[in-house]
Design an enzyme around this catalytic site. Structure first.
Site, mmCIF file in Angstrom:
data_model
loop_
_atom_site.group_PDB
_atom_site.id
_atom_site.type_symbol
_atom_site.label_atom_id
_atom_site.label_comp_id
_atom_site.label_asym_id
_atom_site.label_seq_id
_atom_site.Cartn_x
_atom_site.Cartn_y
_atom_site.Cartn_z
ATOM 1 N N ASP A 137 0.821 -1.210 0.000
ATOM 2 C CA ASP A 137 0.000 0.000 0.000
ATOM 3 C C ASP A 137 0.857 1.264 0.000
ATOM 4 O O ASP A 137 0.476 2.284 -0.576
ATOM 5 C CB ASP A 137 -0.937 0.007 1.205
ATOM 6 N N GLY A 138 2.033 1.209 0.644
ATOM 7 C CA GLY A 138 2.925 2.362 0.633
ATOM 8 C C GLY A 138 3.392 2.704 -0.772
ATOM 9 O O GLY A 138 3.524 3.876 -1.133
ATOM 10 N N ASN A 168 -4.105 8.812 2.154
ATOM 11 C CA ASN A 168 -4.495 8.165 3.409
ATOM 12 C C ASN A 168 -4.824 9.174 4.500
ATOM 13 O O ASN A 168 -5.938 9.207 5.009
ATOM 14 C CB ASN A 168 -3.379 7.251 3.907
ATOM 15 N N ARG A 199 6.781 14.395 25.582
ATOM 16 C CA ARG A 199 5.670 15.144 26.155
ATOM 17 C C ARG A 199 4.535 15.275 25.136
ATOM 18 O O ARG A 199 4.747 15.255 23.919
ATOM 19 C CB ARG A 199 6.134 16.537 26.570
ATOM 20 N N ARG A 226 -4.868 17.954 24.247
ATOM 21 C CA ARG A 226 -3.547 17.621 24.790
ATOM 22 C C ARG A 226 -3.362 16.149 24.472
ATOM 23 O O ARG A 226 -4.030 15.287 25.030
ATOM 24 C CB ARG A 226 -3.483 17.877 26.300
ATOM 25 N N ASP A 251 -0.760 13.144 21.788
ATOM 26 C CA ASP A 251 0.448 12.922 20.990
ATOM 27 C C ASP A 251 0.278 13.406 19.560
ATOM 28 O O ASP A 251 1.230 13.365 18.783
ATOM 29 C CB ASP A 251 0.809 11.432 20.975
ATOM 30 N N GLN A 307 4.846 10.635 3.079
ATOM 31 C CA GLN A 307 5.558 10.911 1.835
ATOM 32 C C GLN A 307 6.231 12.287 1.880
ATOM 33 O O GLN A 307 7.271 12.490 1.277
ATOM 34 C CB GLN A 307 4.588 10.881 0.646
#
Length: 293
Positions: free
Chosen positions: A72-73, A146, A157, A174, A176, A247
């Site tokens: 898929d990549g 995607n 953090r 807040r 990731d 990409q």
């Protein structure tokens, strides 16, 4: 009669199984009288050496069909190559899961049927992402089939940011990061983050927070016609990056905001006869394994 006569070939670099498949497909296509043009960025010089080689932009301008050999990549890379053109993509699976690349590498009959016009056409929406300064000027931009992913960088953090949808404050995060996914990408990173699976025909985008601090921050599905703006504190810019399909990476600067919306043109995928979306889901996600009806 062949519907496609000039075929581009691209593949995953440095993969022996892929290069072997490219060589066999090139030989087969030339045996059918097709003109074959090989992507010189991804295919080694010794593979399909008798075929013309070219780069990304001329490839999209010269071929009737682009065949992507890999996972898929690889197909995501191919989508970026032909973005904005009418060139369709056919995926040959030499990867692992293969939600998008569904032609068997040894089944030339499937390829022949597609060349003769026996296929299922599948248009998939793309996303457009822009970094803008405080005056609204575009600093950098990218596209994604995607997902567009805002994520932390060089830090353990959490990062803080706001999402605005069509000019209205949606949420203060807040976490990731945040995954903004198309229906195509809903079975990729977004699914790993707990997001919903969206059928490709659904005209929508999914916003999936990555490890949010507040557990009530759940994935949100919005209209594909929406304009998403992400505002970030200036003192966090060194810890934030924006990725488009892995990409292209965009690096925010102080005072910049992120703007994501539907890209002007879709990507055109082709599938061999008999393609069924739910068959792919059952096979790849192993739905129903060990539970016969």
């Amino acid at each position: 009669m062949q519907v496609f006569s000039t075929i581009g070939l691209t593949g995953k670099p440095d993969d022996a199984a892929v290069t072997d498949t490219i060589q066999r497909i090139a030989d087969h296509l030339r045996g059918r009288g097709c003109t074959v043009i090989v992507d010189g960025r991804t295919v080694p010089d010794h593979v399909a050496g008798d075929c013309e080689r070219t780069g990304a932009t001329p490839l999209a301008e010269r071929v009737d069909l682009l065949v992507a050999i890999g996972g898929d990549g690889t197909l995501l890379t191919a989508a970026h190559t032909v973005a904005g053109s009418e060139v369709p993509i056919l995926g040959v699976n030499r990867g692992r899961l293969g939600f998008l690349v569904d032609v068997s590498p040894g089944d030339f009959a499937e390829i022949d049927k597609v060349l003769e016009g026996q296929y299922t056409a599948d248009d998939r929406m793309m996303l457009s992402a822009e970094l803008r300064d405080g005056e609204g000027r575009v600093l950098d931009a990218g596209i994604a089939l995607n997902d567009v992913v805002l994520h932390k960088w060089h830090t353990a953090r959490m990062i803080e940011f706001e999402t605005w949808i069509d000019g209205q404050l949606c949420n203060q995060y807040r976490s990731d990061g945040l995954i903004i996914s198309t229906p195509t990408g809903s079975t990729a990173y977004a699914m790993s983050g707990g997001g919903p699976i969206l059928h490709p025909d659904v005209d929508a985008m999914a916003l999936v927070p990555i490890c949010p601090h507040t557990l009530s921050n759940r994935p949100l599905v919005i209209s594909a016609g929406s304009h998403i703006e992400i505002r970030m504190p200036g003192d966090q810019m060194a810890q934030i990056r924006l990725s488009c399909d892995s990409q292209k990476n965009l690096e925010p600067v102080p005072g910049a905001s992120v703007h994501v919306r539907r890209h002007d043109a879709p990507v055109h995928l082709l599938h061999p006869p008999g393609y069924q979306y739910f068959d792919i889901l059952r096979a790849k996600l192993r739905w129903g394994d060990g539970h016969p009806v």
